[in-house]
Scaffold this active site. Structure first.
Site, PDB file in Angstrom:
ATOM      1  N   GLU A  38     -24.151 -21.851  32.682  1.00 22.48           N
ATOM      2  CA  GLU A  38     -23.806 -20.773  31.747  1.00 22.48           C
ATOM      3  C   GLU A  38     -23.265 -21.345  30.442  1.00 22.48           C
ATOM      4  O   GLU A  38     -22.497 -22.331  30.450  1.00 22.48           O
ATOM      5  CB  GLU A  38     -22.740 -19.889  32.412  1.00 22.48           C
ATOM      6  CG  GLU A  38     -22.893 -18.430  32.138  1.00 22.48           C
ATOM      7  CD  GLU A  38     -24.123 -17.804  32.808  1.00 22.48           C
ATOM      8  OE1 GLU A  38     -25.177 -17.709  32.140  1.00 22.48           O
ATOM      9  OE2 GLU A  38     -24.012 -17.396  33.971  1.00 22.48           O
ATOM     10  N   ASP A  63     -27.270 -22.966  27.184  1.00 20.38           N
ATOM     11  CA  ASP A  63     -28.644 -22.855  26.659  1.00 20.38           C
ATOM     12  C   ASP A  63     -28.693 -23.079  25.152  1.00 20.38           C
ATOM     13  O   ASP A  63     -29.641 -23.647  24.632  1.00 20.38           O
ATOM     14  CB  ASP A  63     -29.280 -21.507  27.050  1.00 20.38           C
ATOM     15  CG  ASP A  63     -28.574 -20.282  26.482  1.00 20.38           C
ATOM     16  OD1 ASP A  63     -27.354 -20.354  26.226  1.00 20.38           O
ATOM     17  OD2 ASP A  63     -29.240 -19.244  26.290  1.00 20.38           O
ATOM     18  N   ALA A 118     -23.916  -6.017  31.383  1.00 23.02           N
ATOM     19  CA  ALA A 118     -23.156  -6.467  32.553  1.00 23.02           C
ATOM     20  C   ALA A 118     -23.454  -7.915  32.924  1.00 23.02           C
ATOM     21  O   ALA A 118     -23.179  -8.345  34.036  1.00 23.02           O
ATOM     22  CB  ALA A 118     -23.461  -5.549  33.743  1.00 23.02           C
ATOM     23  N   GLY A 119     -24.029  -8.692  32.004  1.00 22.52           N
ATOM     24  CA  GLY A 119     -24.240 -10.111  32.278  1.00 22.52           C
ATOM     25  C   GLY A 119     -25.538 -10.412  32.999  1.00 22.52           C
ATOM     26  O   GLY A 119     -25.779 -11.542  33.416  1.00 22.52           O
ATOM     27  N   LEU A 120     -26.410  -9.389  33.149  1.00 18.81           N
ATOM     28  CA  LEU A 120     -27.673  -9.592  33.876  1.00 18.81           C
ATOM     29  C   LEU A 120     -28.882  -9.428  32.949  1.00 18.81           C
ATOM     30  O   LEU A 120     -29.982  -9.141  33.387  1.00 18.81           O
ATOM     31  CB  LEU A 120     -27.753  -8.626  35.070  1.00 18.81           C
ATOM     32  CG  LEU A 120     -26.671  -8.873  36.141  1.00 18.81           C
ATOM     33  CD1 LEU A 120     -26.608  -7.713  37.132  1.00 18.81           C
ATOM     34  CD2 LEU A 120     -26.916 -10.187  36.893  1.00 18.81           C
ATOM     35  N   SER A 180     -30.375  -6.539  27.875  1.00 20.32           N
ATOM     36  CA  SER A 180     -30.929  -6.498  26.507  1.00 20.32           C
ATOM     37  C   SER A 180     -32.299  -7.149  26.452  1.00 20.32           C
ATOM     38  O   SER A 180     -33.250  -6.595  25.879  1.00 20.32           O
ATOM     39  CB  SER A 180     -30.026  -7.243  25.524  1.00 20.32           C
ATOM     40  OG  SER A 180     -28.754  -6.710  25.543  1.00 20.32           O
ATOM     41  N   GLU A 201     -34.545 -10.407  19.510  1.00 17.78           N
ATOM     42  CA  GLU A 201     -33.107 -10.235  19.743  1.00 17.78           C
ATOM     43  C   GLU A 201     -32.266 -11.048  18.753  1.00 17.78           C
ATOM     44  O   GLU A 201     -31.281 -10.569  18.213  1.00 17.78           O
ATOM     45  CB  GLU A 201     -32.765 -10.630  21.189  1.00 17.78           C
ATOM     46  CG  GLU A 201     -31.310 -10.408  21.508  1.00 17.78           C
ATOM     47  CD  GLU A 201     -31.047  -9.928  22.919  1.00 17.78           C
ATOM     48  OE1 GLU A 201     -31.964 -10.001  23.744  1.00 17.78           O
ATOM     49  OE2 GLU A 201     -29.919  -9.489  23.183  1.00 17.78           O
ATOM     50  N   ASP A 206     -32.195 -15.928  28.449  1.00 15.95           N
ATOM     51  CA  ASP A 206     -32.525 -14.632  29.056  1.00 15.95           C
ATOM     52  C   ASP A 206     -34.021 -14.335  29.014  1.00 15.95           C
ATOM     53  O   ASP A 206     -34.618 -13.911  30.004  1.00 15.95           O
ATOM     54  CB  ASP A 206     -31.756 -13.508  28.350  1.00 15.95           C
ATOM     55  CG  ASP A 206     -30.250 -13.678  28.495  1.00 15.95           C
ATOM     56  OD1 ASP A 206     -29.824 -14.506  29.320  1.00 15.95           O
ATOM     57  OD2 ASP A 206     -29.513 -12.979  27.780  1.00 15.95           O
ATOM     58  N   TYR A 221     -18.364 -14.402  21.983  1.00 13.81           N
ATOM     59  CA  TYR A 221     -19.563 -15.229  22.168  1.00 13.81           C
ATOM     60  C   TYR A 221     -19.818 -16.074  20.920  1.00 13.81           C
ATOM     61  O   TYR A 221     -20.098 -17.268  20.992  1.00 13.81           O
ATOM     62  CB  TYR A 221     -20.763 -14.334  22.477  1.00 13.81           C
ATOM     63  CG  TYR A 221     -22.023 -15.085  22.850  1.00 13.81           C
ATOM     64  CD1 TYR A 221     -22.291 -15.433  24.170  1.00 13.81           C
ATOM     65  CD2 TYR A 221     -22.955 -15.454  21.880  1.00 13.81           C
ATOM     66  CE1 TYR A 221     -23.450 -16.117  24.519  1.00 13.81           C
ATOM     67  CE2 TYR A 221     -24.120 -16.134  22.214  1.00 13.81           C
ATOM     68  CZ  TYR A 221     -24.362 -16.460  23.535  1.00 13.81           C
ATOM     69  OH  TYR A 221     -25.511 -17.142  23.864  1.00 13.81           O
TER      70      TYR A 221
HETATM   71  C1  GLA Z   1     -26.067 -14.441  27.160  1.00 16.76           C
HETATM   72  C2  GLA Z   1     -27.007 -15.033  26.129  1.00 16.76           C
HETATM   73  C3  GLA Z   1     -27.696 -16.281  26.690  1.00 16.76           C
HETATM   74  C4  GLA Z   1     -26.678 -17.267  27.270  1.00 16.76           C
HETATM   75  C5  GLA Z   1     -25.722 -16.547  28.212  1.00 16.76           C
HETATM   76  C6  GLA Z   1     -24.622 -17.444  28.703  1.00 16.76           C
HETATM   77  O1  GLA Z   1     -26.789 -13.929  28.243  1.00 16.76           O
HETATM   78  O2  GLA Z   1     -27.994 -14.093  25.765  1.00 16.76           O
HETATM   79  O3  GLA Z   1     -28.470 -16.893  25.687  1.00 16.76           O
HETATM   80  O4  GLA Z   1     -25.998 -17.956  26.259  1.00 16.76           O
HETATM   81  O5  GLA Z   1     -25.136 -15.413  27.607  1.00 16.76           O
HETATM   82  O6  GLA Z   1     -25.131 -18.444  29.520  1.00 16.76           O
END
Ligand code: GLA
Length: 376
Positions: free
Chosen positions: A35, A38, A118-120, A123, A155, A167, A217
């Protein structure tokens, strides 16, 4: 079926008068380990998941762009972003137009069983589902790698979210399925066969929505880039933990750099563990990832820590961590299958504001499910 729900929703919007002309669906993604690396060229072990987003669309009769999603309706004269729920889906049309795939103004409906923000990767899923539906409408096809690039451009460049490539690459996945080991430095993606026999994933949405375009972020990304500059590197893959210790970076960049370097190494080790069916090692790496995100990268929250702690306290839980960017969102646990229900209940009970906890499974990405519009 999600696409069917999106089509029904679109028909309802016009009192049943206008049927959808095309639709598309895209899965969310789960990061297993890797995490916040990237955007500095690190390694990420991730997979598409069995929850996602569908978009149904049809040309708009009056030339205006419209979208309905979870009871929210937006409308405008052009597809350019306006800071609302239409931005990601409409951005797909902007990048396709720049590539010569021109579309009429569209009316769109979104249906999802993936929790939002929610982190999944909801978007990326919205944007990719819209792009699949638009390609179907236009009767066009794209090489898979080009599709990933355009979804990222939608995005990052059109909507203006400073995200990395994780993502979009995960949502598209690989033709062979399983998990994906992304090497974001080389731009490579390798298949990691999913060899876990008895271990399953459980997810708990804390109910705290996060914002990848938000200040937290952006700040972490800027810190990561500053740390790499001080280390004289452009890509985290070329740095060793001893280099970070020797460089004596100012606080907190020393801890940020330690996370980046150890996390990318953990992701590569986790891929070997998954391929070997070694769930115990994978679980330990997931927990180590969470500790690093909590202590060194400081992107966890009390609710995420509570969900992770509750999962780890249940016998049979092999590891747990926050997933996605953090600052809210979802925690996942790797669990021996018989313990899954106990872990699910424990995580949910530990987070009073939770929007739900459920078994999460890896699933095929668009490289498998949308071969009519993706090639190669
Ligand atoms: C979001 C961003 C990704 C990545 C994650 C963290 O999902 O869109 O590019 O940086 O957070 O790993």
């Amino acid at each position: 079926m999600l696409e069917h729900r999106a089509r029904e929703l679109l028909a309802e919007e016009s009192g049943g008068a206008g049927a959808a002309v095309a639709s598309g669906a895209a899965p969310g993604r789960c990061t297993l380990v890797g995490e916040h690396v990237d955007y500095v060229g690190g390694m990420v072990l991730c997979c598409p998941v069995d929850r996602g987003v569908a978009v149904a669309l049809r040309p708009s009769a009056d030339g205006r762009w419209r979208l309905v999603s979870a009871g929210r309706r937006v409308e405008r004269p052009t597809p350019e972003p306006a800071g609302d729920v239409g931005d990601r889906a409409f951005a797909a049309a902007v990048v396709l137009a720049a590539r010569g795939i021109r579309l009429p103004a569209l009316e769109m409906a979104v249906a999802a069983d993936l929790p939002e923000a929610a982190g999944l990767a909801s978007s990326a899923a919205v944007c990719c589902a819209a792009m699949v539906a638009m390609l179907r409408l236009a009767g066009a096809r794209l090489p898979t790698g080009r599709f990933v690039e355009l979804a990222l451009a939608a995005e990052r460049d059109v909507v203006g979210v400073p995200c990395g490539p994780l993502d979009q690459a995960a949502v598209v996945g690989l033709p062979a399925g399983g998990a994906v080991l992304l090497d974001c430095g080389r731009g490579a993606a390798d298949v990691v066969p999913w060899h876990l026999e008895t271990a399953v994933l459980v997810a708990c949405d804390t109910g705290e929505t996060h914002d990848v375009g938000g200040a937290g972020y952006r700040e972490r990304r800027a810190e990561a880039e500053a740390a790499l500059r001080m280390l004289g590197a452009t890509c985290v893959g070329r740095i060793e933990p001893c280099d970070v210790a020797a460089a004596r970076l100012p606080e907190p960049l020393d801890r940020r750099a330690r996370h980046l370097v150890t996390e990318t190494q953990r992701a590569a080790t986790a891929a070997s563990a998954l391929a070997a069916g070694d769930a115990r090692t994978l679980g330990l790496l997931m927990s180590a990832s969470h500790a690093s995100l909590r202590d060194d990268y400081e992107v966890s929250t009390p609710a995420l820590d509570a969900a992770v702690g509750a999962a780890l306290a249940v016998p049979g839980c092999l590891g747990a961590r926050l997933v996605g960017a953090g600052f809210g969102g979802t925690a996942i646990a790797l669990v021996d299958a018989p313990a899954a229900e106990g872990v699910r209940m424990a995580m949910k009970a530990a987070v009073p504001g939770s929007r739900g906890a459920w078994r999460l499974a890896h699933a095929p990405g668009l490289a498998v499910t949308a071969t009519d519009v993706l090639e190669g």
